[in-house]
Design a protein around this motif. Structure first.
Motif, PDB file in Angstrom:
ATOM      1  N   ALA A  94      -5.193  -2.724   9.645  1.00  0.00           N
ATOM      2  CA  ALA A  94      -5.161  -2.589   8.187  1.00  0.00           C
ATOM      3  C   ALA A  94      -5.781  -3.817   7.523  1.00  0.00           C
ATOM      4  O   ALA A  94      -5.792  -4.914   8.090  1.00  0.00           O
ATOM      5  N   PRO A  95      -6.307  -3.658   6.314  1.00  0.00           N
ATOM      6  CA  PRO A  95      -6.873  -4.809   5.600  1.00  0.00           C
ATOM      7  C   PRO A  95      -5.774  -5.782   5.185  1.00  0.00           C
ATOM      8  O   PRO A  95      -4.646  -5.381   4.895  1.00  0.00           O
ATOM      9  N   LEU A 102     -11.967  -9.091   4.106  1.00  0.00           N
ATOM     10  CA  LEU A 102     -11.248  -7.881   3.728  1.00  0.00           C
ATOM     11  C   LEU A 102     -11.969  -6.678   4.332  1.00  0.00           C
ATOM     12  O   LEU A 102     -13.100  -6.352   3.950  1.00  0.00           O
ATOM     13  N   CYS A 103     -11.317  -6.033   5.299  1.00  0.00           N
ATOM     14  CA  CYS A 103     -11.906  -4.894   5.993  1.00  0.00           C
ATOM     15  C   CYS A 103     -10.781  -4.148   6.708  1.00  0.00           C
ATOM     16  O   CYS A 103      -9.653  -4.626   6.773  1.00  0.00           O
ATOM     17  N   MET A 136     -13.481  -0.107   0.439  1.00  0.00           N
ATOM     18  CA  MET A 136     -12.272  -0.771  -0.034  1.00  0.00           C
ATOM     19  C   MET A 136     -11.778  -0.197  -1.357  1.00  0.00           C
ATOM     20  O   MET A 136     -10.602  -0.332  -1.696  1.00  0.00           O
ATOM     21  N   ARG A 137     -12.683   0.449  -2.094  1.00  0.00           N
ATOM     22  CA  ARG A 137     -12.294   1.143  -3.320  1.00  0.00           C
ATOM     23  C   ARG A 137     -12.947   2.531  -3.316  1.00  0.00           C
ATOM     24  O   ARG A 137     -13.911   2.787  -4.045  1.00  0.00           O
ATOM     25  N   PRO A 138     -12.459   3.422  -2.448  1.00  0.00           N
ATOM     26  CA  PRO A 138     -13.087   4.746  -2.315  1.00  0.00           C
ATOM     27  C   PRO A 138     -12.857   5.620  -3.536  1.00  0.00           C
ATOM     28  O   PRO A 138     -11.872   5.466  -4.265  1.00  0.00           O
ATOM     29  N   SER A 139     -13.772   6.531  -3.740  1.00  0.00           N
ATOM     30  CA  SER A 139     -13.634   7.528  -4.802  1.00  0.00           C
ATOM     31  C   SER A 139     -12.966   8.757  -4.203  1.00  0.00           C
ATOM     32  O   SER A 139     -13.492   9.382  -3.279  1.00  0.00           O
ATOM     33  N   VAL A 140     -11.796   9.093  -4.728  1.00  0.00           N
ATOM     34  CA  VAL A 140     -11.038  10.249  -4.246  1.00  0.00           C
ATOM     35  C   VAL A 140     -10.718  11.123  -5.441  1.00  0.00           C
ATOM     36  O   VAL A 140     -10.123  10.661  -6.417  1.00  0.00           O
ATOM     37  N   SER A 146      -7.871   1.770  -4.978  1.00  0.00           N
ATOM     38  CA  SER A 146      -7.873   0.701  -3.977  1.00  0.00           C
ATOM     39  C   SER A 146      -7.335   1.250  -2.659  1.00  0.00           C
ATOM     40  O   SER A 146      -6.399   2.042  -2.636  1.00  0.00           O
ATOM     41  N   ILE A 147      -7.954   0.822  -1.577  1.00  0.00           N
ATOM     42  CA  ILE A 147      -7.521   1.293  -0.262  1.00  0.00           C
ATOM     43  C   ILE A 147      -6.083   0.821  -0.009  1.00  0.00           C
ATOM     44  O   ILE A 147      -5.676  -0.261  -0.423  1.00  0.00           O
ATOM     45  N   ASN A 148      -5.299   1.659   0.641  1.00  0.00           N
ATOM     46  CA  ASN A 148      -3.922   1.307   0.978  1.00  0.00           C
ATOM     47  C   ASN A 148      -3.546   1.974   2.297  1.00  0.00           C
ATOM     48  O   ASN A 148      -4.344   2.734   2.865  1.00  0.00           O
TER      49      ASN A 148
END
Length: 392
Positions: A94-95, A102-103, A136-140, A146-148
């Motif tokens: 996980a990031p 940050l990855c 890291m900030r995907p469009s859903v 923000s990715i979690n």
């Protein structure tokens, strides 16, 4: 550091509580089995109650919908050899804002075994690294988020499903009957409370994978060991209610008669009902998210593999095809025997996928080297540094 001596008295009290709970659980089990027999004898009234329950605005529990008579048990079908089994499992790094970059990383373990021919097995893992802004900030749906951990789990599940399709295509090229196995549920529970566009986008890839497996006639099965599901036990609440009409939303009982056999897991009840190798009746799950699954709506049954009673989930097109259902029954049982209680293909998929602490350290060490070679400054947070070296 855990002070075991300080916990000793609490452990003693817990042991006494567990002993009392075991006695109460035995009584609940007998009550549930009695209700199961009664429900089997009163099938039509039960189905009417189930329909009335489903019509409630806010059903208080999730209940299983029987697709076969409750007294149904099916013996182990004959095992046709040779056969192939494919399986995937996944893990991740996980990031962390405390690390050098940050990855996040997804690692999918892949298994293809064919029995009875001597064909070479495939067992490997496929890692994928995500680090760009879009990762890291995907469009859903219609929003950027923000990715979690929850999203990473959803993306990992999707990568597992896509890998499963690729393995199934390889298995079909070998020309033998095959099944596809997944560790855990086929139901995307994490999406139930999400906005509809969010659900649609994250489900799209899963449904495409299931479409492809259906086209290949490779039945997919979600295998749940030590399941805590209570769908069938909750169905028996409808049998236990003495009311002529259900009044669940305004029940006036202080101690409702429908609670005499709960809490109790489905698998404990079926462990008393099934012989080794037998399966339970087929049930349909009534999870809300399955309204979007179409032909892939999830059905399930319980299978006694000897070491335990496992819950097996399959899509509707498998549940309604006797040949595919028998294939799942026979091969899943055989896999559990080969794995001494748990499917060997899923064990090995997990072993291929797991990212150990040492793997994580090697990953960040390699990343650090590459960043330094590129002339970049490499640093971790003080918090992470103290975790690594400790303070004396």
């Amino acid at each position: 550091m855990l002070d075991i001596r300080a916990l000793n008295q609490q452990i003693h009290a817990m042991t006494a509580d567990l002993f009392q709970q075991a006695d109460a659980s035995s009584e609940r089990l007998e009550a549930a089995l009695a209700l199961l027999r009664r429900g089997a004898a009163e099938n039509s009234p039960l189905l009417e109650r189930l329909e009335a329950f489903a019509a409630l605005r806010e059903p208080p529990w999730m209940v299983a919908q029987p697709a076969e008579a409750l007294e149904t048990t099916r013996a182990l079908p004959a095992l046709a050899a040779p056969y192939s089994v494919v399986a995937t499992d996944g893990s991740q790094i996980a990031p962390s804002h405390h690390e050098i970059a940050l990855c996040y990383l997804l690692n999918v373990g892949r298994i293809l075994y064919t029995y009875g021919t001597g064909e070479r097995p495939l067992q490997d893992s496929f890692p994928q690294l995500f680090h760009r802004e879009a990762d890291m900030r995907p469009s859903v749906g219609r929003r950027r988020v923000s990715i979690n951990e929850e999203l990473i789990a959803a993306f990992r599940n999707l990568h597992e499903a896509k890998s499963l399709v690729g393995l199934a295509e390889m298995a079909c090229e070998r020309g033998h009957p095959a099944i596809a196995m997944q560790d855990g549920t086929l139901i995307q529970w994490m999406l139930e409370d999400k906005p509809e566009d969010f659900q649609d986008e994250l489900l799209e890839g899963h449904l495409e994978a299931l479409n492809r497996l259906r086209d290949l006639r490779v039945p997919v099965v979600g295998y749940l060991s030590s399941s805590r599901a209570t769908d069938v036990v909750n169905l028996l609440r409808l049998v236990a209610c003495p009311k002529a009409r259900l009044e669940c939303e305004r029940c006036a009982w202080n101690e409702p008669p429908c609670e005499g056999h709960v809490p109790l897991s489905d698998r404990r009840m079926w462990a008393r009902r099934l012989a080794v190798g037998e399966r339970s009746p087929i049930f349909y799950s009534t999870a809300k998210i399955l309204a979007k699954y179409g032909a892939h709506r999830v059905a399930f049954f319980y299978l006694h593999v000897g070491a335990e009673v496992a819950r097996l989930e399959v899509p509707l097109w498998v549940a309604e095809d006797d040949a595919l259902l028998d294939r799942v029954h026979a091969y899943a049982y055989d896999q559990a025997q080969k794995g001494m209680g748990y499917p060997i293909s899923l064990q090995e998929a997990h072993n291929q996928a797991v990212v150990s602490r040492e793997d994580r350290q090697r990953f960040f060490s390699l990343l650090s080297q590459r960043m330094q070679q590129a002339g970049m400054t490499v640093a971790v947070s003080n918090k992470q540094l103290k975790k690594r070296v400790g303070v004396v």
